[in-house]
Enzyme design. Structure first.
Site, mmCIF file in Angstrom:
data_model
loop_
_atom_site.group_PDB
_atom_site.id
_atom_site.type_symbol
_atom_site.label_atom_id
_atom_site.label_comp_id
_atom_site.label_asym_id
_atom_site.label_seq_id
_atom_site.Cartn_x
_atom_site.Cartn_y
_atom_site.Cartn_z
ATOM 1 N N GLU A 6 20.678 30.049 51.589
ATOM 2 C CA GLU A 6 19.183 30.028 52.031
ATOM 3 C C GLU A 6 18.845 29.625 53.342
ATOM 4 O O GLU A 6 19.599 28.923 53.951
ATOM 5 C CB GLU A 6 18.565 28.914 50.897
ATOM 6 N N ASN A 30 17.479 24.146 45.070
ATOM 7 C CA ASN A 30 17.432 22.622 44.600
ATOM 8 C C ASN A 30 16.253 22.366 43.800
ATOM 9 O O ASN A 30 16.147 21.690 42.734
ATOM 10 C CB ASN A 30 17.476 21.913 45.812
HETATM 11 N N1 3HC Z 1 38.592 26.632 47.625
HETATM 12 C C1 3HC Z 1 39.503 27.300 46.699
HETATM 13 N N2 3HC Z 1 39.281 27.123 45.391
HETATM 14 C C2 3HC Z 1 38.333 26.145 44.979
HETATM 15 C C3 3HC Z 1 37.375 25.557 45.793
HETATM 16 C C4 3HC Z 1 37.580 26.064 47.254
HETATM 17 N N3 3HC Z 1 36.873 25.205 48.004
HETATM 18 N N4 3HC Z 1 36.601 24.841 44.924
HETATM 19 C C5 3HC Z 1 36.977 24.931 43.649
HETATM 20 N N5 3HC Z 1 38.066 25.872 43.814
HETATM 21 C C6 3HC Z 1 38.858 26.164 42.644
HETATM 22 C C7 3HC Z 1 39.087 25.036 41.583
HETATM 23 O O1 3HC Z 1 40.087 24.144 41.992
HETATM 24 C C8 3HC Z 1 39.638 26.040 40.396
HETATM 25 O O2 3HC Z 1 40.977 26.098 40.457
HETATM 26 P P1 3HC Z 1 42.108 25.779 39.525
HETATM 27 O O3 3HC Z 1 41.597 26.461 38.135
HETATM 28 O O4 3HC Z 1 43.369 26.435 39.943
HETATM 29 O O5 3HC Z 1 42.126 24.276 39.454
HETATM 30 C C9 3HC Z 1 38.760 26.965 40.325
HETATM 31 O O6 3HC Z 1 38.045 26.981 41.802
HETATM 32 C C10 3HC Z 1 37.574 26.966 39.350
HETATM 33 O O7 3HC Z 1 38.282 27.827 38.410
HETATM 34 P P2 3HC Z 1 37.323 28.906 37.797
HETATM 35 O O8 3HC Z 1 38.383 29.925 37.387
HETATM 36 O O9 3HC Z 1 36.462 28.278 37.030
HETATM 37 O O10 3HC Z 1 36.987 29.434 39.068
HETATM 38 P P3 3HC Z 1 35.809 30.562 39.023
HETATM 39 O O11 3HC Z 1 36.188 31.198 40.279
HETATM 40 O O12 3HC Z 1 35.523 31.274 37.897
HETATM 41 O O13 3HC Z 1 34.409 29.637 39.325
HETATM 42 C C11 3HC Z 1 32.930 28.416 40.494
HETATM 43 C C12 3HC Z 1 34.539 28.449 40.009
HETATM 44 C C13 3HC Z 1 32.615 29.174 41.534
HETATM 45 C C14 3HC Z 1 32.840 26.789 41.045
HETATM 46 C C15 3HC Z 1 32.090 28.526 39.214
HETATM 47 O O14 3HC Z 1 32.411 27.726 38.191
HETATM 48 C C16 3HC Z 1 30.433 28.371 39.573
HETATM 49 O O15 3HC Z 1 29.837 29.164 39.966
HETATM 50 N N6 3HC Z 1 30.088 27.077 39.090
HETATM 51 C C17 3HC Z 1 28.554 26.472 39.661
HETATM 52 C C18 3HC Z 1 28.485 26.415 40.953
HETATM 53 C C19 3HC Z 1 27.275 26.198 41.490
HETATM 54 O O16 3HC Z 1 26.123 26.164 41.112
HETATM 55 N N7 3HC Z 1 27.054 25.687 42.939
HETATM 56 C C20 3HC Z 1 25.868 25.269 43.623
HETATM 57 C C21 3HC Z 1 25.412 23.969 43.414
HETATM 58 S S1 3HC Z 1 23.915 23.897 44.163
HETATM 59 C C22 3HC Z 1 24.329 23.243 45.788
HETATM 60 O O17 3HC Z 1 25.485 23.440 46.193
HETATM 61 C C23 3HC Z 1 23.260 22.940 46.677
HETATM 62 C C24 3HC Z 1 23.315 21.637 47.308
HETATM 63 O O18 3HC Z 1 22.398 21.201 48.138
HETATM 64 C C25 3HC Z 1 23.517 20.475 46.228
#
Ligand code: 3HC
Length: 283
Positions: free
Chosen positions: A151, A189
């Site tokens: 954003e 958010n």
């Molecule tokens: N680098 C590399 N890998 C990472 C990582 C990183 N920084 N963070 C997490 N991973 C890995 C995990 O370790 C896990 O690996 P593992 O299974 O080998 O332990 C893997 O990612 C997650 O497994 P998935 O198969 O579920 O991975 P996906 O690729 O399908 O998705 C995700 C992971 C992208 C995190 C997905 O679950 C997702 O989109 N979740 C929602 C996240 C979201 O909404 N974020 C926004 C939050 S709001 C925000 O950030 C704003 C702030 O102001 C609060």
């Protein structure tokens, strides 16, 4: 090589520096105040890059090149040559204001300052500098290496040049941008936190178990993870803090934080980072 700086090497700062190094040809300086903090950042970037290569999402050569582009520093004047700064320190207005004043003293006059803040007005940070037209918000999503959105937040003073340069850098990093006005919560958010908060109310009211709430939202609305697991990922303390800002700034009772969320934070259950939030995690 063009130098860019990331100030603050926590979860967000490390992720931002990692993506800058893997996706651009820039020299990336990651700064934090202590040697222990930057050393932890180096470890977490190394672990993240290993995970991405193991999964075939990043070629090994790209990782070696990225590590060569990264510099881990604890000395603020080392950032002097940077043309673009991304600040990702603690979410505290006084600390950020002081940092922006300091950066304004050491940086070249043409350098742009972006903040990854999720709650502090960009105009407040802009006022701390003599270059308000070069101050902008760049709000990354967690986990930064996996999430494609940034954003971009313009204050009334942000120039078109600063906005265009920021969007170009975000695109070079492989991110998509959306533009938001400088109002509490921005877009993501403002919408996400009330949903997470409501999930806590559903749990608090005994309507369903945590596992069923998350399963319902995952399978019922095709979200990659349930709202409670997402709160644990973001940090329950961070969710509570953002809800308090929304409640305070927008003065609408719909943002009042759920007492269960407050209780968990008071008890030190911050989510993944502390090993326990709504769910338990192995550390
Ligand atoms: N680098 C590399 N890998 C990472 C990582 C990183 N920084 N963070 C997490 N991973 C890995 C995990 O370790 C896990 O690996 P593992 O299974 O080998 O332990 C893997 O990612 C997650 O497994 P998935 O198969 O579920 O991975 P996906 O690729 O399908 O998705 C995700 C992971 C992208 C995190 C997905 O679950 C997702 O989109 N979740 C929602 C996240 C979201 O909404 N974020 C926004 C939050 S709001 C925000 O950030 C704003 C702030 O102001 C609060």
């Amino acid at each position: 090589m063009v130098q860019v700086a990331v100030v603050g090497s926590g979860q967000m700062g490390s992720g931002i520096a990692q993506v800058l190094a893997t996706n651009t040809d820039k020299e990336v300086f990651l700064y934090d105040i202590s040697a222990a903090a930057v050393s932890q950042a180096r470890d977490s970037i190394t672990a993240s890059l290993r995970k991405l290569t193991d999964k075939g999402k990043l070629p090994k050569e790209r990782v070696d090149r990225a590590m060569g582009q990264l510099q881990f520093v604890t000395d603020l004047p080392a950032l002097q040559r940077s043309v673009f700064f991304i600040e990702a320190i603690v979410e505290n207005a006084a600390a950020k204001t002081e940092l922006f004043q300091e950066l304004d003293r050491i940086a070249e006059p043409q350098a742009i300052f972006a903040s990854n803040t999720s709650s502090i007005p960009i105009s407040t940070l802009a006022k701390a500098t003599k270059r308000p037209e070069k101050v902008i918000g760049m709000h990354f999503m967690n986990p930064v290496p996996l999430m494609s959105l940034v954003e971009v937040i313009r204050s009334p003073q942000t120039s078109d040049d600063t906005y265009n340069t920021t969007c170009t850098l975000a695109k070079e990093m492989g991110k998509e941008t959306v533009c938001s006005k400088d109002v509490a919560g921005f877009i993501v958010n403002r919408i996400l936190m009330p949903m997470i908060n409501e999930a806590f109310f559903v749990l608090h009211d005994g309507i369903a178990t945590a596992a069923d709430i998350d399963q319902a939202m995952k399978l019922g609305t095709n979200q990659p993870m349930g709202p409670l697991a997402l709160a644990d990922l973001v940090g329950l303390d961070t969710c509570l803090f953002i809800l308090e800002v929304l409640y305070r700034d927008l003065k609408d009772p719909k943002f009042r934080p759920c007492p269960l969320l407050q209780q968990l934070v008071n008890d030190g259950f911050y989510g993944r980072k502390s090993g326990r939030g709504v769910f338990h995690y192995e550390r």
